[in-house]
Each structure stands twice: as C-alpha cells, then as structure tokens.
Design a protein around this motif. Sequence first.
Motif, PDB file in Angstrom:
ATOM      1  N   GLY A  91       0.772  -1.234   0.000  1.00 58.47           N
ATOM      2  CA  GLY A  91       0.000   0.000   0.000  1.00 58.47           C
ATOM      3  C   GLY A  91       0.804   1.285   0.000  1.00 58.47           C
ATOM      4  O   GLY A  91       0.245   2.370   0.215  1.00 58.47           O
ATOM      5  N   ILE A  92       2.111   1.196  -0.247  1.00 60.17           N
ATOM      6  CA  ILE A  92       2.954   2.387  -0.250  1.00 60.17           C
ATOM      7  C   ILE A  92       2.562   3.306  -1.400  1.00 60.17           C
ATOM      8  O   ILE A  92       2.477   2.889  -2.552  1.00 60.17           O
ATOM      9  CB  ILE A  92       4.442   2.008  -0.374  1.00 60.17           C
ATOM     10  N   ALA A  93       2.307   4.581  -1.087  1.00 62.38           N
ATOM     11  CA  ALA A  93       1.950   5.567  -2.113  1.00 62.38           C
ATOM     12  C   ALA A  93       3.195   5.946  -2.915  1.00 62.38           C
ATOM     13  O   ALA A  93       4.263   6.179  -2.346  1.00 62.38           O
ATOM     14  CB  ALA A  93       1.346   6.802  -1.462  1.00 62.38           C
ATOM     15  N   VAL A  94       3.037   6.002  -4.225  1.00 63.34           N
ATOM     16  CA  VAL A  94       4.153   6.343  -5.114  1.00 63.34           C
ATOM     17  C   VAL A  94       3.710   7.451  -6.071  1.00 63.34           C
ATOM     18  O   VAL A  94       2.701   7.311  -6.762  1.00 63.34           O
ATOM     19  CB  VAL A  94       4.622   5.119  -5.936  1.00 63.34           C
ATOM     20  N   LEU A  95       4.462   8.541  -6.090  1.00 67.23           N
ATOM     21  CA  LEU A  95       4.184   9.641  -7.004  1.00 67.23           C
ATOM     22  C   LEU A  95       5.399   9.811  -7.915  1.00 67.23           C
ATOM     23  O   LEU A  95       6.527   9.924  -7.447  1.00 67.23           O
ATOM     24  CB  LEU A  95       3.907  10.926  -6.223  1.00 67.23           C
ATOM     25  N   VAL A  96       5.152   9.790  -9.219  1.00 69.80           N
ATOM     26  CA  VAL A  96       6.235   9.807 -10.213  1.00 69.80           C
ATOM     27  C   VAL A  96       6.141  11.066 -11.060  1.00 69.80           C
ATOM     28  O   VAL A  96       5.123  11.316 -11.711  1.00 69.80           O
ATOM     29  CB  VAL A  96       6.147   8.568 -11.141  1.00 69.80           C
ATOM     30  N   GLU A  97       7.192  11.878 -11.048  1.00 71.33           N
ATOM     31  CA  GLU A  97       7.264  13.060 -11.900  1.00 71.33           C
ATOM     32  C   GLU A  97       8.058  12.707 -13.153  1.00 71.33           C
ATOM     33  O   GLU A  97       9.168  12.168 -13.054  1.00 71.33           O
ATOM     34  CB  GLU A  97       7.942  14.219 -11.177  1.00 71.33           C
ATOM     35  N   THR A  98       7.499  13.011 -14.318  1.00 72.30           N
ATOM     36  CA  THR A  98       8.185  12.701 -15.566  1.00 72.30           C
ATOM     37  C   THR A  98       8.301  13.948 -16.434  1.00 72.30           C
ATOM     38  O   THR A  98       7.546  14.915 -16.271  1.00 72.30           O
ATOM     39  CB  THR A  98       7.425  11.617 -16.370  1.00 72.30           C
ATOM     40  N   ALA A  99       9.244  13.920 -17.350  1.00 77.47           N
ATOM     41  CA  ALA A  99       9.380  14.935 -18.397  1.00 77.47           C
ATOM     42  C   ALA A  99       9.469  14.158 -19.697  1.00 77.47           C
ATOM     43  O   ALA A  99      10.475  13.481 -19.955  1.00 77.47           O
ATOM     44  CB  ALA A  99      10.626  15.790 -18.174  1.00 77.47           C
ATOM     45  N   THR A 100       8.427  14.224 -20.510  1.00 81.61           N
ATOM     46  CA  THR A 100       8.349  13.324 -21.656  1.00 81.61           C
ATOM     47  C   THR A 100       7.909  14.028 -22.928  1.00 81.61           C
ATOM     48  O   THR A 100       7.165  15.010 -22.883  1.00 81.61           O
ATOM     49  CB  THR A 100       7.374  12.165 -21.348  1.00 81.61           C
ATOM     50  N   ASP A 101       8.361  13.497 -24.058  1.00 86.69           N
ATOM     51  CA  ASP A 101       7.899  13.981 -25.359  1.00 86.69           C
ATOM     52  C   ASP A 101       6.934  12.971 -25.989  1.00 86.69           C
ATOM     53  O   ASP A 101       6.530  13.122 -27.133  1.00 86.69           O
ATOM     54  CB  ASP A 101       9.080  14.236 -26.296  1.00 86.69           C
ATOM     55  N   ASN A 102       6.590  11.931 -25.207  1.00 84.62           N
ATOM     56  CA  ASN A 102       5.648  10.920 -25.680  1.00 84.62           C
ATOM     57  C   ASN A 102       4.920  10.345 -24.463  1.00 84.62           C
ATOM     58  O   ASN A 102       5.370   9.391 -23.838  1.00 84.62           O
ATOM     59  CB  ASN A 102       6.391   9.806 -26.430  1.00 84.62           C
ATOM     60  N   ASN A 103       3.783  10.937 -24.164  1.00 88.99           N
ATOM     61  CA  ASN A 103       3.058  10.571 -22.953  1.00 88.99           C
ATOM     62  C   ASN A 103       2.598   9.114 -22.966  1.00 88.99           C
ATOM     63  O   ASN A 103       2.676   8.427 -21.940  1.00 88.99           O
ATOM     64  CB  ASN A 103       1.848  11.496 -22.771  1.00 88.99           C
ATOM     65  N   ASN A 104       2.145   8.618 -24.112  1.00 88.26           N
ATOM     66  CA  ASN A 104       1.678   7.228 -24.199  1.00 88.26           C
ATOM     67  C   ASN A 104       2.788   6.247 -23.855  1.00 88.26           C
ATOM     68  O   ASN A 104       2.570   5.252 -23.152  1.00 88.26           O
ATOM     69  CB  ASN A 104       1.143   6.937 -25.599  1.00 88.26           C
ATOM     70  N   ARG A 105       3.990   6.522 -24.372  1.00 89.43           N
ATOM     71  CA  ARG A 105       5.130   5.650 -24.072  1.00 89.43           C
ATOM     72  C   ARG A 105       5.446   5.655 -22.583  1.00 89.43           C
ATOM     73  O   ARG A 105       5.647   4.595 -21.964  1.00 89.43           O
ATOM     74  CB  ARG A 105       6.357   6.132 -24.859  1.00 89.43           C
ATOM     75  N   THR A 106       5.481   6.837 -22.004  1.00 90.50           N
ATOM     76  CA  THR A 106       5.846   6.963 -20.599  1.00 90.50           C
ATOM     77  C   THR A 106       4.846   6.263 -19.693  1.00 90.50           C
ATOM     78  O   THR A 106       5.226   5.510 -18.790  1.00 90.50           O
ATOM     79  CB  THR A 106       5.944   8.448 -20.208  1.00 90.50           C
ATOM     80  N   VAL A 107       3.565   6.482 -19.937  1.00 93.06           N
ATOM     81  CA  VAL A 107       2.523   5.850 -19.113  1.00 93.06           C
ATOM     82  C   VAL A 107       2.583   4.331 -19.241  1.00 93.06           C
ATOM     83  O   VAL A 107       2.493   3.606 -18.242  1.00 93.06           O
ATOM     84  CB  VAL A 107       1.122   6.361 -19.511  1.00 93.06           C
ATOM     85  N   ALA A 108       2.759   3.838 -20.465  1.00 93.85           N
ATOM     86  CA  ALA A 108       2.816   2.386 -20.690  1.00 93.85           C
ATOM     87  C   ALA A 108       4.014   1.774 -19.959  1.00 93.85           C
ATOM     88  O   ALA A 108       3.892   0.704 -19.335  1.00 93.85           O
ATOM     89  CB  ALA A 108       2.906   2.093 -22.180  1.00 93.85           C
ATOM     90  N   ASN A 109       5.151   2.443 -20.032  1.00 92.25           N
ATOM     91  CA  ASN A 109       6.348   1.923 -19.372  1.00 92.25           C
ATOM     92  C   ASN A 109       6.178   1.883 -17.854  1.00 92.25           C
ATOM     93  O   ASN A 109       6.472   0.869 -17.206  1.00 92.25           O
ATOM     94  CB  ASN A 109       7.567   2.774 -19.728  1.00 92.25           C
ATOM     95  N   VAL A 110       5.711   2.992 -17.294  1.00 92.76           N
ATOM     96  CA  VAL A 110       5.561   3.055 -15.836  1.00 92.76           C
ATOM     97  C   VAL A 110       4.512   2.056 -15.357  1.00 92.76           C
ATOM     98  O   VAL A 110       4.695   1.386 -14.332  1.00 92.76           O
ATOM     99  CB  VAL A 110       5.192   4.493 -15.396  1.00 92.76           C
ATOM    100  N   ARG A 111       3.441   1.903 -16.111  1.00 88.79           N
ATOM    101  CA  ARG A 111       2.429   0.907 -15.742  1.00 88.79           C
ATOM    102  C   ARG A 111       3.027  -0.504 -15.724  1.00 88.79           C
ATOM    103  O   ARG A 111       2.728  -1.307 -14.825  1.00 88.79           O
ATOM    104  CB  ARG A 111       1.249   0.952 -16.712  1.00 88.79           C
ATOM    105  N   SER A 112       3.876  -0.787 -16.690  1.00 86.05           N
ATOM    106  CA  SER A 112       4.474  -2.126 -16.749  1.00 86.05           C
ATOM    107  C   SER A 112       5.368  -2.390 -15.541  1.00 86.05           C
ATOM    108  O   SER A 112       5.441  -3.515 -15.046  1.00 86.05           O
ATOM    109  CB  SER A 112       5.274  -2.290 -18.047  1.00 86.05           C
ATOM    110  N   TYR A 113       6.045  -1.349 -15.055  1.00 82.92           N
ATOM    111  CA  TYR A 113       6.904  -1.518 -13.874  1.00 82.92           C
ATOM    112  C   TYR A 113       6.052  -1.828 -12.643  1.00 82.92           C
ATOM    113  O   TYR A 113       6.388  -2.722 -11.850  1.00 82.92           O
ATOM    114  CB  TYR A 113       7.740  -0.259 -13.619  1.00 82.92           C
ATOM    115  N   PHE A 114       4.968  -1.091 -12.473  1.00 83.33           N
ATOM    116  CA  PHE A 114       4.072  -1.349 -11.336  1.00 83.33           C
ATOM    117  C   PHE A 114       3.541  -2.781 -11.402  1.00 83.33           C
ATOM    118  O   PHE A 114       3.551  -3.501 -10.400  1.00 83.33           O
ATOM    119  CB  PHE A 114       2.900  -0.361 -11.347  1.00 83.33           C
TER     120      PHE A 114
END
Length: 245
Positions: A91-114
């Motif tokens: 249940g640990i809360a995780v907040l991730v700040e990103t700087a991206t030129d491709n939001n779909n790629r970033t969201v997909a990658n971070v989701r896969s890590y979770f």
Amino acid sequence: MGRAFEFRKERKFKRWGHMAKVFTKIGKEITIAVKQGGPDVTGNPRLRALLQTARSENMPKENVERAIKRASEKDQADYKEVVLEGRAPYGIAVLVETATDNNNRTVANVRSYFNKFGGSLGTSGSVEYMFDRKSVFRFKSNGEYDLEELELELIDYGVEEIFEEEDEDGNKTICAFAEFTAFNQLQKYIEDNGYELVSAEFTRLPNTELVELSAEQRAEVDKLIEKIEEDEDVQNVYTNLKPME
C-alpha cells in the motif's frame, strides 16, 4: 530536525549514486525552463537557479550548453511535465514526476513496472494529495551568520524549515525548505543578500503518517522504485515510506 531534513538526507545520498541520471534530469529541466522563459538568465530566474544546480553537481559545461541549444531548435519536441500516481506493494503511495515527449510511451512503461513488481498504477489524484510540493534551496554565506536569526527573517519569504549540511571537509551549506509558491521570492532574497546559491529545486514531502516496513518488505518496494527511476522519462519518484535510520 523535521521531516524535510530526514528526506533531504536520504535523497541526497541516493542521488549521488546516479550521476548520469542526474545530468539527464537537469538537462531536461534546463530545456523546459528555456522553452518557458527564454535563454536569457537575467530574465529567467528558474534557468539561473538550474545553472547553479548544474555547477554544484559538476555537470559538464557542454551538457548545459547542449540543453539550452536543444530548447531553441524548431524541430525539438516539447517536453511535458506529467505526474503519475500509484501504489507499491504493502500500500505504499508512489508519485512519479516525468518529463516526456511521448506521454503514451511513458505511461505504458511506468504501468508495466508497477505490474511487474506487485504494484498498480492509479488514476490522477489518487495519491498526489498525500504529498506537499516544496521549494528547496541550498546556499552558502561568505561570512558569519546566525541560523536562528536567518530562519526568523526567511519566514516572511515562505521558509518552513532550515538547517545546516556539512561536507567531509567541514564546509557548511544552508538548506531551506519553503512553500512551492515562494520559489522566486526566496531565490531573489538569496541573490540580493550576498549568499552563494548552490542549488534550487522542487521536491515533494509526504503529509501523512509515514509507513514503516520490515527489511524484506522494503526490499520489495525498493525493486519497484529503482526500476521506475531507471526510466529515461522519469525525473523524480516520491513515496510515503519512512526513511531508513
């Protein structure tokens, strides 16, 4: 010392172990600052502060110049600052700040890590309310100063916590945490009153009760956090996990 001191100490030592990542992070922030406020440091206080941060981190001059030039190129894709939120194991809360030129790629990658490490990516607003955004300044004095008197004076500039850091050679640096909206006025005070600005950045501090885990449980969470931090689009990762003693 308060919560800011605890997290500053832990994050500082963690950051020093990833110099290449730090240079990439600062480079993106410089590019964003130039895009937003122009390349003239005189009229762009955020850029001015970032250049000081780059120097304090020993970032090569050519890296800095490349980041500024990149922001001026017409065909350069804009970096967007996107915040992602989720839960790690236990249940640990995780907040991730990103700087991206491709939001779909970033969201997909971070989701896969979770998903891979037993967590889950949440919706916007699911954990962000658990963190307060702060300004953090590190600066030096050329002469003697009274930390308590300085703190009393800086309260009017939005400072909430101030303390000294000391390196291996005994050199002292003043570290001040302030309200997020106080960034520009506090930077101006530091520059106008003869202090040497070492670095300036934004951070987030948990505002709820911190969660303490066993060593084994913490190791599971750390695997997820480390994987997220390795992603080239990720700038910062924050949790409500209690810092180690």
